[in-house]
Motif scaffolding. Structure first.
Motif, PDB file in Angstrom:
ATOM      1  N   THR A  51       0.822  -1.207   0.000  1.00 45.62           N
ATOM      2  CA  THR A  51       0.000   0.000   0.000  1.00 45.62           C
ATOM      3  C   THR A  51       0.858   1.259   0.000  1.00 45.62           C
ATOM      4  OG1 THR A  51      -1.743  -1.176   1.204  1.00 45.62           O
ATOM      5  CG2 THR A  51      -1.855   1.228   1.179  1.00 45.62           C
ATOM      6  N   CYS A  52       1.929   1.254   0.794  1.00 46.35           N
ATOM      7  CA  CYS A  52       2.812   2.426   0.828  1.00 46.35           C
ATOM      8  C   CYS A  52       3.475   2.661  -0.521  1.00 46.35           C
ATOM      9  CB  CYS A  52       3.869   2.257   1.927  1.00 46.35           C
ATOM     10  SG  CYS A  52       3.209   2.403   3.608  1.00 46.35           S
ATOM     11  N   VAL A  53       3.867   1.596  -1.206  1.00 48.01           N
ATOM     12  CA  VAL A  53       4.462   1.737  -2.537  1.00 48.01           C
ATOM     13  C   VAL A  53       3.441   2.302  -3.518  1.00 48.01           C
ATOM     14  CG1 VAL A  53       5.369   0.450  -4.510  1.00 48.01           C
ATOM     15  CG2 VAL A  53       6.220  -0.033  -2.216  1.00 48.01           C
ATOM     16  N   ILE A  54       2.210   1.819  -3.471  1.00 44.18           N
ATOM     17  CA  ILE A  54       1.169   2.304  -4.382  1.00 44.18           C
ATOM     18  C   ILE A  54       0.866   3.779  -4.120  1.00 44.18           C
ATOM     19  CG2 ILE A  54      -1.269   2.089  -5.000  1.00 44.18           C
ATOM     20  CD1 ILE A  54      -1.028  -0.908  -4.512  1.00 44.18           C
ATOM     21  N   VAL A  55       0.704   4.134  -2.853  1.00 44.61           N
ATOM     22  CA  VAL A  55       0.390   5.525  -2.511  1.00 44.61           C
ATOM     23  C   VAL A  55       1.487   6.459  -2.973  1.00 44.61           C
ATOM     24  CG1 VAL A  55       0.091   7.133  -0.587  1.00 44.61           C
ATOM     25  CG2 VAL A  55      -1.121   4.957  -0.575  1.00 44.61           C
ATOM     26  N   MET A  56       2.735   6.109  -2.695  1.00 54.00           N
ATOM     27  CA  MET A  56       3.844   6.987  -3.060  1.00 54.00           C
ATOM     28  C   MET A  56       4.082   7.023  -4.568  1.00 54.00           C
ATOM     29  SD  MET A  56       4.548   8.372  -0.341  1.00 54.00           S
ATOM     30  CE  MET A  56       4.218   8.127   1.403  1.00 54.00           C
ATOM     31  N   SER A  57       3.832   5.926  -5.253  1.00 57.44           N
ATOM     32  CA  SER A  57       4.001   5.939  -6.704  1.00 57.44           C
ATOM     33  C   SER A  57       2.963   6.841  -7.361  1.00 57.44           C
ATOM     34  CB  SER A  57       3.910   4.518  -7.268  1.00 57.44           C
ATOM     35  OG  SER A  57       2.609   3.978  -7.084  1.00 57.44           O
ATOM     36  N   ARG A  58       1.740   6.825  -6.877  1.00 56.58           N
ATOM     37  CA  ARG A  58       0.698   7.679  -7.446  1.00 56.58           C
ATOM     38  C   ARG A  58       0.914   9.140  -7.090  1.00 56.58           C
ATOM     39  NH1 ARG A  58      -5.235   5.267  -6.608  1.00 56.58           N
ATOM     40  NH2 ARG A  58      -5.598   7.019  -8.038  1.00 56.58           N
ATOM     41  N   ALA A  59       1.513   9.386  -5.936  1.00 59.61           N
ATOM     42  CA  ALA A  59       1.726  10.770  -5.514  1.00 59.61           C
ATOM     43  C   ALA A  59       3.000  11.371  -6.082  1.00 59.61           C
ATOM     44  CB  ALA A  59       1.756  10.845  -3.987  1.00 59.61           C
ATOM     45  N   ILE A  60       4.063  10.571  -6.197  1.00 67.18           N
ATOM     46  CA  ILE A  60       5.375  11.109  -6.565  1.00 67.18           C
ATOM     47  C   ILE A  60       5.753  10.791  -8.004  1.00 67.18           C
ATOM     48  CG2 ILE A  60       7.806  11.193  -5.929  1.00 67.18           C
ATOM     49  CD1 ILE A  60       5.909  12.289  -3.807  1.00 67.18           C
ATOM     50  N   LEU A  61       5.547   9.563  -8.456  1.00 67.65           N
ATOM     51  CA  LEU A  61       6.003   9.169  -9.781  1.00 67.65           C
ATOM     52  C   LEU A  61       5.077   9.626 -10.901  1.00 67.65           C
ATOM     53  CD1 LEU A  61       7.323   5.540  -9.129  1.00 67.65           C
ATOM     54  CD2 LEU A  61       8.598   7.695  -9.140  1.00 67.65           C
ATOM     55  N   ASP A  62       3.825   9.894 -10.584  1.00 71.00           N
ATOM     56  CA  ASP A  62       2.875  10.326 -11.603  1.00 71.00           C
ATOM     57  C   ASP A  62       3.278  11.702 -12.136  1.00 71.00           C
ATOM     58  OD1 ASP A  62       0.772  10.893 -13.242  1.00 71.00           O
ATOM     59  OD2 ASP A  62      -0.798  10.595 -11.733  1.00 71.00           O
ATOM     60  N   ARG A  63       3.613  11.779 -13.427  1.00 67.04           N
ATOM     61  CA  ARG A  63       4.058  13.032 -14.023  1.00 67.04           C
ATOM     62  C   ARG A  63       2.954  14.082 -14.066  1.00 67.04           C
ATOM     63  NH1 ARG A  63       9.564  13.497 -14.379  1.00 67.04           N
ATOM     64  NH2 ARG A  63      10.445  11.436 -14.778  1.00 67.04           N
ATOM     65  N   ALA A  64       1.714  13.648 -13.979  1.00 66.83           N
ATOM     66  CA  ALA A  64       0.612  14.607 -14.000  1.00 66.83           C
ATOM     67  C   ALA A  64       0.500  15.369 -12.690  1.00 66.83           C
ATOM     68  CB  ALA A  64      -0.700  13.884 -14.299  1.00 66.83           C
ATOM     69  N   VAL A  65       1.151  14.873 -11.652  1.00 64.68           N
ATOM     70  CA  VAL A  65       1.123  15.537 -10.346  1.00 64.68           C
ATOM     71  C   VAL A  65       2.330  16.449 -10.242  1.00 64.68           C
ATOM     72  CG1 VAL A  65       1.089  15.209  -7.860  1.00 64.68           C
ATOM     73  CG2 VAL A  65      -0.062  13.561  -9.346  1.00 64.68           C
ATOM     74  N   SER A  66       2.090  17.724 -10.106  1.00 62.59           N
ATOM     75  CA  SER A  66       3.181  18.701 -10.013  1.00 62.59           C
ATOM     76  C   SER A  66       3.411  19.094  -8.558  1.00 62.59           C
ATOM     77  CB  SER A  66       2.854  19.952 -10.838  1.00 62.59           C
ATOM     78  OG  SER A  66       3.863  20.931 -10.676  1.00 62.59           O
ATOM     79  N   TRP A  67       4.677  19.073  -8.167  1.00 60.87           N
ATOM     80  CA  TRP A  67       5.046  19.473  -6.812  1.00 60.87           C
ATOM     81  C   TRP A  67       5.903  20.736  -6.828  1.00 60.87           C
ATOM     82  CZ3 TRP A  67       2.962  17.232  -2.596  1.00 60.87           C
ATOM     83  CH2 TRP A  67       2.351  15.982  -2.765  1.00 60.87           C
ATOM     84  N   ARG A  68       5.853  21.494  -7.922  1.00 64.96           N
ATOM     85  CA  ARG A  68       6.659  22.705  -8.018  1.00 64.96           C
ATOM     86  C   ARG A  68       6.104  23.792  -7.104  1.00 64.96           C
ATOM     87  NH1 ARG A  68      10.229  22.882 -12.199  1.00 64.96           N
ATOM     88  NH2 ARG A  68      10.059  21.231 -13.772  1.00 64.96           N
ATOM     89  N   LEU A  69       7.007  24.422  -6.392  1.00 65.85           N
ATOM     90  CA  LEU A  69       6.619  25.543  -5.545  1.00 65.85           C
ATOM     91  C   LEU A  69       6.496  26.798  -6.400  1.00 65.85           C
ATOM     92  CD1 LEU A  69       8.950  24.979  -2.468  1.00 65.85           C
ATOM     93  CD2 LEU A  69       6.524  24.466  -2.632  1.00 65.85           C
ATOM     94  N   PRO A  70       5.560  27.690  -6.061  1.00 65.02           N
ATOM     95  CA  PRO A  70       5.445  28.936  -6.826  1.00 65.02           C
ATOM     96  C   PRO A  70       6.690  29.780  -6.661  1.00 65.02           C
ATOM     97  CG  PRO A  70       4.113  29.031  -4.834  1.00 65.02           C
ATOM     98  CD  PRO A  70       4.597  27.613  -4.956  1.00 65.02           C
ATOM     99  N   LYS A  71       7.018  30.563  -7.720  1.00 66.73           N
ATOM    100  CA  LYS A  71       8.204  31.417  -7.666  1.00 66.73           C
ATOM    101  C   LYS A  71       8.006  32.528  -6.638  1.00 66.73           C
ATOM    102  CE  LYS A  71       9.700  30.628 -12.414  1.00 66.73           C
ATOM    103  NZ  LYS A  71      10.035  31.265 -13.725  1.00 66.73           N
ATOM    104  N   VAL A  72       9.078  32.800  -5.937  1.00 69.99           N
ATOM    105  CA  VAL A  72       9.043  33.824  -4.906  1.00 69.99           C
ATOM    106  C   VAL A  72       9.819  35.032  -5.398  1.00 69.99           C
ATOM    107  CG1 VAL A  72       9.634  34.399  -2.526  1.00 69.99           C
ATOM    108  CG2 VAL A  72       8.893  32.090  -3.110  1.00 69.99           C
ATOM    109  N   GLY A  73       9.285  36.226  -5.170  1.00 70.30           N
ATOM    110  CA  GLY A  73      10.012  37.440  -5.496  1.00 70.30           C
ATOM    111  C   GLY A  73       9.478  38.169  -6.692  1.00 70.30           C
ATOM    112  N   GLY A  74       8.598  37.553  -7.496  1.00 74.15           N
ATOM    113  CA  GLY A  74       8.043  38.215  -8.668  1.00 74.15           C
ATOM    114  C   GLY A  74       6.634  38.698  -8.396  1.00 74.15           C
TER     115      GLY A  74
END
Length: 250
Positions: free
Chosen positions: A201-224
């Motif tokens: 279950t932990c492998v499935i959860v983390m693969s869907r959250a982290i490995l899925d390219r459709a999920v973006s974890w980029r932080l918004p740019k700061v300073g603009g």
């Protein structure tokens, strides 16, 4: 930043929390109401069969197989593999996925053993008993998270079918660990089944959250400044501009 936190709660914290609650509920059921239900009534016989069939070669092999799931070994292998993945792939998704999968199963295992007090099998044990409950098997769940997660990563990177199959052979490691832990008298069969549930279950959860390219974890740019916001223009002071002076002269 707030959106990233919400996504982490939705995709990681809530599923892992639900898994923890499920395993605690399952552990309470196994140690109370279901303790006299089949097949739990015969699983002690499995441990006695393993103990009765012990031989010196098998005991030595079970010790080696069990050792690949020791805490120190799991941490070391996870750290080294994560570092190699980062250096080779030049990205963070794969190493973060592997580290989070192993960490998540460890947290679920730890808090489950705190809530469930299940004695170990009533046979001669070949290892010193750690101060944790028999439910679930920590060695098994750790090996599932690490070696299944690693097999998933490597099979996804491999290009040839035979190489993909070789990568998936890593799942034999947690299976061997599970049998070795029962052979050595450390866990009931239901303990290792729950451990597989935890690790998978932990492998499935983390693969869907982290490995899925459709999920973006980029932080918004700061300073603009956002495009919709424009800074007020400074007011001109002092003498008029040359163009305005010419218009005035005309």
């Amino acid at each position: 930043m707030f959106a990233v936190a919400v996504q982490a709660v939705k995709r990681i914290v809530l599923p892992i929390g639900a898994l923890l609650l499920f395993l605690i509920g399952l552990g309470l059921l196994l140690t109370h109401q279901a303790a006299h239900w089949w097949p739990l009534t015969v699983e002690d016989g499995v441990n006695r069969e393993f103990a009765a069939d012990r031989t010196e070669p098998l005991t030595a092999v079970s010790g080696w197989v069990s050792a690949v799931a020791n805490t120190g070994w799991i941490i070391a292998v996870t750290a080294v593999v994560a570092l190699i993945l980062r250096l080779v792939l030049h990205r963070w998704r794969e190493p973060i996925f592997l580290c989070l999968a192993v960490t998540a199963q460890a947290l679920v295992f730890f808090f489950t053993t705190k809530a469930i007090d299940r004695p170990r099998p009533d046979v001669h044990r070949l290892d010193a008993s750690p101060p944790t409950s028999s439910f679930p098997s920590g060695h098994t769940s750790a090996s599932v998270a690490l070696y299944l997660g690693l097999a998933l990563l490597l099979a996804g990177l491999a290009r040839h079918t035979w190489l993909k199959a070789l990568c998936w052979a890593l799942v034999l490691v947690p299976i061997g660990v599970a049998f070795s832990r029962m052979y050595r008298g450390m866990h009931h069969p239901s303990d290792v089944v729950a451990a597989f549930l935890n690790g998978i279950t932990c492998v499935i959860v983390m693969s869907r959250a982290i490995l899925d390219r459709a999920v973006s974890w980029r932080l918004p740019k700061v300073g603009g400044w956002p495009r919709s916001i424009s800074l007020p223009r400074p007011r001109r002071t002092g003498s008029a501009t040359p163009s305005s002076s010419r218009r005035a002269a005309v």
